[in-house]
Design an enzyme around this catalytic site. Structure first.
Site, PDB file in Angstrom:
ATOM      1  N   ARG A  15       0.840  -1.200   0.000  1.00  0.00           N
ATOM      2  CA  ARG A  15       0.000   0.000   0.000  1.00  0.00           C
ATOM      3  C   ARG A  15       0.881   1.259   0.000  1.00  0.00           C
ATOM      4  NH1 ARG A  15      -0.791   4.675   2.494  1.00  0.00           N
ATOM      5  NH2 ARG A  15      -0.377   3.696   4.490  1.00  0.00           N
ATOM      6  N   ASP A  16       1.523   1.560   1.130  1.00  0.00           N
ATOM      7  CA  ASP A  16       2.294   2.802   1.246  1.00  0.00           C
ATOM      8  C   ASP A  16       3.481   2.798   0.282  1.00  0.00           C
ATOM      9  OD1 ASP A  16       3.021   5.267   2.178  1.00  0.00           O
ATOM     10  OD2 ASP A  16       3.479   4.640   4.219  1.00  0.00           O
ATOM     11  N   HIS A 214       3.939   3.950  12.914  1.00  0.00           N
ATOM     12  CA  HIS A 214       4.213   3.941  11.473  1.00  0.00           C
ATOM     13  C   HIS A 214       5.301   4.989  11.210  1.00  0.00           C
ATOM     14  CE1 HIS A 214       2.785   3.772   7.144  1.00  0.00           C
ATOM     15  NE2 HIS A 214       3.358   4.969   7.138  1.00  0.00           N
ATOM     16  N   HIS A 216       8.643   6.537   9.006  1.00  0.00           N
ATOM     17  CA  HIS A 216       9.402   6.638   7.756  1.00  0.00           C
ATOM     18  C   HIS A 216      10.868   6.853   8.119  1.00  0.00           C
ATOM     19  CE1 HIS A 216       6.094   7.071   4.669  1.00  0.00           C
ATOM     20  NE2 HIS A 216       5.449   6.939   5.809  1.00  0.00           N
ATOM     21  N   CYS A 247      13.589   6.996  -1.461  1.00  0.00           N
ATOM     22  CA  CYS A 247      14.886   7.080  -2.114  1.00  0.00           C
ATOM     23  C   CYS A 247      15.725   8.100  -1.378  1.00  0.00           C
ATOM     24  CB  CYS A 247      14.749   7.491  -3.566  1.00  0.00           C
ATOM     25  SG  CYS A 247      16.356   7.681  -4.360  1.00  0.00           S
ATOM     26  N   ASN A 256       9.242   4.068   3.959  1.00  0.00           N
ATOM     27  CA  ASN A 256       8.967   3.448   5.254  1.00  0.00           C
ATOM     28  C   ASN A 256      10.244   2.817   5.788  1.00  0.00           C
ATOM     29  OD1 ASN A 256       6.187   2.735   3.505  1.00  0.00           O
ATOM     30  ND2 ASN A 256       5.873   3.504   5.557  1.00  0.00           N
TER      31      ASN A 256
END
Lengths: 318, 318
Positions: A15-16, A214, A216, A247, A256
């Protein structure tokens, strides 16, 4: 916790990750990749978003994906919980029809982010959350509903968020009927003490209704933030295989945290994930088949486990 | 701590980073790069090894580098402490003559690593350490001497190290006369709870004689390990600009943790580093001038500080 797991790793790459990549993954490759993730023993897989394919072509056919998953793949694997992201009532209708185990709803703390990302104010999203919960209760009460509070640790436009506002909105979405509330570091600006403090405040107010962290890895602090969240009591973590979608060499990179490296950290901390790390690493090649040339991140896939690593990584299928 | 710093960042790129790269950096570029690092406000710079140029051509001319540094560069900068790595008495003679502020001696916990890396058993290295300390006391008592315990968290060949042996060897090198003893994660196998426990044991036995934590990011756990070490009381961290010397896409990658990302973590944790992050990031281009095409690692250089980041990064020269 189910299957002898001490901690839940929730794979959000399908998904993400996918929706952060401009290219659209081939449908069959997407299905094979998700099957490979399931076979690695992941506890949860966020299989996709139920949103308009015009808006996010990468997320087209999530309904069909789930149907094909159920009929052709799932019987051969240790079945993970399948999560679908929905942002409105129409998406919830689709997710219920498709047969997800759990729905996750993004609610932004930042008003700017809420309007940009969801086209609604935070209050309007809380109201929509209430309608979604009601729909689920009417149709399929067994489906869990989690809210993920986006920009909980800061917003690219507005900067820092008031922790009091975060907890207040968390309490409001709980009153709207969701089962649990997680915190998302959408801007990748979170740092350990901030993470520890905010999750502690959440536990003080919401107890066992606190959901996933969650993170990143935008500023390289992802696993340090995991450590801080563990310290605060968090036991569910979102992550993405190979850090798909980020990236580090591009401005605004927002990948993530890397599932493989997260699993190594958790197992090293003595927390059983139920994941077979070899199979998880092998799923990277399935990902590449679907998105040839896509950069893969993370360290453990190349470095391997340390010599004599003591905690045996358990296989969920063993 | 000096200059209002709460924590010491010790840049080891010119030593550990350069000697892990096969190419030899051009001499003038090496000098300019070290000057750029000093101008960023780093508290310590490990300028090189005093070893045989036949063995490590990357470390040739460390003596001349230090002389040129003192005469042509140092007067224009906030002067950091200059550290030289020495592995024997002959290296110590050179380091003293060159005028280092501090000597660091590698002592391996793993016998296998000790013989491979230093050509001596651990006992022989402790005896050599005693001779080096004696030499320093006779010649220039103001020079500090630190021992860095290599493979303290594990060895690529032998696997896990007994924590009791680590503390025992630390006590023996202190009795040999060194000022402080640090722990090095040479194999990049360390994980947070292990790090926290071992440093706590070190503080219990050695108190203020505990020195730097030296982590590699081999398995992506570097900053999580920093967080655990901070928790145990460590206030000196080795790191390398742009993670020089490591490559996550090559087997056996062993890059140091990235200085820029470490500084962001420490400042976010409320610990003043005295480092100007903009200047530090700018020093990456000096590094590339000396080693064109060398991969640069880390996240903060690309992502920048979060919007409204609250802790003002102090400049040592301000």
């Amino acid at each position: 916790m189910a299957n002898g797991r001490d901690v839940i790793v929730s794979e959000v790459g399908p998904r993400d990750g996918l929706q952060s990549v401009a290219r659209v993954m081939n449908y069959d490759a997407r299905l094979d990749w998700i099957a490979a993730l399931a076979e690695a023993g992941l506890a949860e897989i966020e299989i996709g978003s139920f949103v308009s394919p015009t808006h996010l072509p990468q997320m087209a056919d999530t309904d069909r994906l789930l149907e094909d998953w159920r009929t052709s793949v799932a019987l051969n694997t240790a079945i993970p919980e399948i999560i679908g992201l929905v942002a409105n009532l129409r998406g919830a209708e689709r997710a219920i029809a498709a047969g997800v185990d759990k729905i996750t709803i993004p609610v932004s703390i930042s008003e700017t982010h809420s309007r940009t990302n969801l086209g609604k104010s935070t209050d309007e999203m809380i109201a929509e959350t209430k309608r979604i919960v009601q729909l689920v209760r009417d149709r399929t009460p067994a489906i869990g509903v989690e809210a993920g509070l986006s920009t909980a640790f800061g917003c690219v436009v507005e900067g820092a968020m008031d922790p009091g506002r975060v907890v207040d909105i968390a309490e409001r979405v709980i009153r709207a009927g969701v089962t649990s509330v997680g915190l998302s570091d959408t801007a990748g600006s979170g740092t350990p003490t901030q993470v520890r403090k905010l999750f502690r405040q959440m536990y003080n107010s919401l107890g066992s209704n606190v959901g996933a962290a969650h993170f990143h890895n935008t500023r390289g602090q992802g696993l340090a933030n995991v450590l801080a969240a563990l310290d605060a009591g968090v036991r569910t973590f979102d992550s993405s295989l190979a850090g798909l979608g980020g990236c580090p060499y591009a401005p605004g990179a927002t990948g993530n945290i890397v599932t493989e490296d997260l699993v190594f950290l958790l197992e090293a901390e003595g927390l059983a994930t139920g994941i077979d790390l070899d199979r998880l690493v092998a799923a990277r090649s399935q990902l590449l088949r679907g998105l040839p040339g896509e950069p893969l991140y993370g360290y453990i896939a190349d470095a391997g486990l340390p010599t004599g690593f003591s905690r045996s990584l358990r296989s969920a299928s063993a």
